[in-house]
Design a protein around this motif. Sequence first.
Motif, mmCIF file in Angstrom:
data_model
loop_
_atom_site.group_PDB
_atom_site.id
_atom_site.type_symbol
_atom_site.label_atom_id
_atom_site.label_comp_id
_atom_site.label_asym_id
_atom_site.label_seq_id
_atom_site.Cartn_x
_atom_site.Cartn_y
_atom_site.Cartn_z
ATOM 1 N N UNK A 72 0.806 -1.225 0.000
ATOM 2 C CA UNK A 72 0.000 0.000 0.000
ATOM 3 C C UNK A 72 0.836 1.271 0.000
ATOM 4 N N UNK A 73 1.918 1.276 0.771
ATOM 5 C CA UNK A 73 2.769 2.478 0.863
ATOM 6 C C UNK A 73 4.205 2.064 1.159
ATOM 7 N N UNK A 74 4.858 1.414 0.187
ATOM 8 C CA UNK A 74 6.215 0.919 0.406
ATOM 9 C C UNK A 74 7.210 2.028 0.760
ATOM 10 N N UNK A 75 8.012 1.761 1.774
ATOM 11 C CA UNK A 75 9.031 2.721 2.183
ATOM 12 C C UNK A 75 8.491 3.933 2.910
ATOM 13 N N UNK A 76 7.262 3.854 3.380
ATOM 14 C CA UNK A 76 6.585 4.988 4.014
ATOM 15 C C UNK A 76 7.409 5.603 5.150
ATOM 16 N N UNK A 77 7.904 4.766 6.047
ATOM 17 C CA UNK A 77 8.675 5.272 7.183
ATOM 18 C C UNK A 77 9.935 6.004 6.745
ATOM 19 N N UNK A 78 10.652 5.438 5.795
ATOM 20 C CA UNK A 78 11.889 6.059 5.299
ATOM 21 C C UNK A 78 11.597 7.373 4.582
ATOM 22 N N UNK A 79 10.516 7.407 3.822
ATOM 23 C CA UNK A 79 10.147 8.635 3.106
ATOM 24 C C UNK A 79 9.834 9.743 4.106
ATOM 25 N N UNK A 80 9.068 9.412 5.137
ATOM 26 C CA UNK A 80 8.728 10.427 6.143
ATOM 27 C C UNK A 80 9.951 10.831 6.968
ATOM 28 N N UNK A 81 10.866 9.902 7.209
ATOM 29 C CA UNK A 81 12.106 10.242 7.912
ATOM 30 C C UNK A 81 12.894 11.283 7.108
ATOM 31 N N UNK A 82 13.054 11.042 5.818
ATOM 32 C CA UNK A 82 13.767 11.993 4.955
ATOM 33 C C UNK A 82 13.006 13.318 4.890
ATOM 34 N N UNK A 83 11.678 13.250 4.795
ATOM 35 C CA UNK A 83 10.872 14.475 4.740
ATOM 36 C C UNK A 83 11.032 15.297 6.017
ATOM 37 N N UNK A 84 11.027 14.635 7.171
ATOM 38 C CA UNK A 84 11.209 15.347 8.432
ATOM 39 C C UNK A 84 12.562 16.022 8.512
ATOM 40 N N UNK A 85 13.602 15.341 8.051
ATOM 41 C CA UNK A 85 14.954 15.924 8.032
ATOM 42 C C UNK A 85 15.022 17.084 7.043
ATOM 43 N N UNK A 86 14.416 16.899 5.877
ATOM 44 C CA UNK A 86 14.395 17.930 4.835
ATOM 45 C C UNK A 86 13.727 19.209 5.352
ATOM 46 N N UNK A 87 12.544 19.076 5.942
ATOM 47 C CA UNK A 87 11.834 20.263 6.436
ATOM 48 C C UNK A 87 12.566 20.919 7.604
#
Length: 196
Positions: A72-87
Amino acid sequence: MSFNKFEIKRKLFHLIAGLILVILIDLNIINALFLGIILFLGIIISFISKKVDIPGIHWFLRKMDREEHVKTSPGKGAIYLIAGCFYSLLLYEKNIALASIMILSIGDAISSLVGIHFGRTIHPLNKKKLIEGTIAGIILAFVGASIFVSYKEALAGAVIGMFIESIELRYKKYIINDNLTLPVFSGLAMTLFRML
């Protein structure tokens, strides 16, 4: 006591990935632009992975992603981790951004590991969380953040960050991932504390 090996593996990866990002950002090897590109590529790979088993990536997702997220949402945790660091890097001074990423990496991982394996007291704000995990997360996130900011700022960031981690923020029916909200709110807390 039985240990959840899958969650230990996931949270250790979360911790190590976050710490590696902190080191690379601190040494000016990567920056917000680089993280933005990785985030964009990660989202594309996630969409493709819903339909196609990409060699290597599919193996990694099967090992590290929760089973319900693989399709359903592969890599979701990693994507949000990168997004949190990016922001964090976009919104805050570098030392506050690094402290926020430390709180995310250490606090989130430790609170889950301690809560799952040693926690007994249900958190009054979220029945899925345990107080012992939140307390452990605050303490170790504070220590990690103290490397980059003052002790008072680190404490403010750790307390607010772990408070955000312990509740479920929602937008309509969607739960907002704490890998995104935790560093943003902990960075905001440290920035406001610095202005006082």
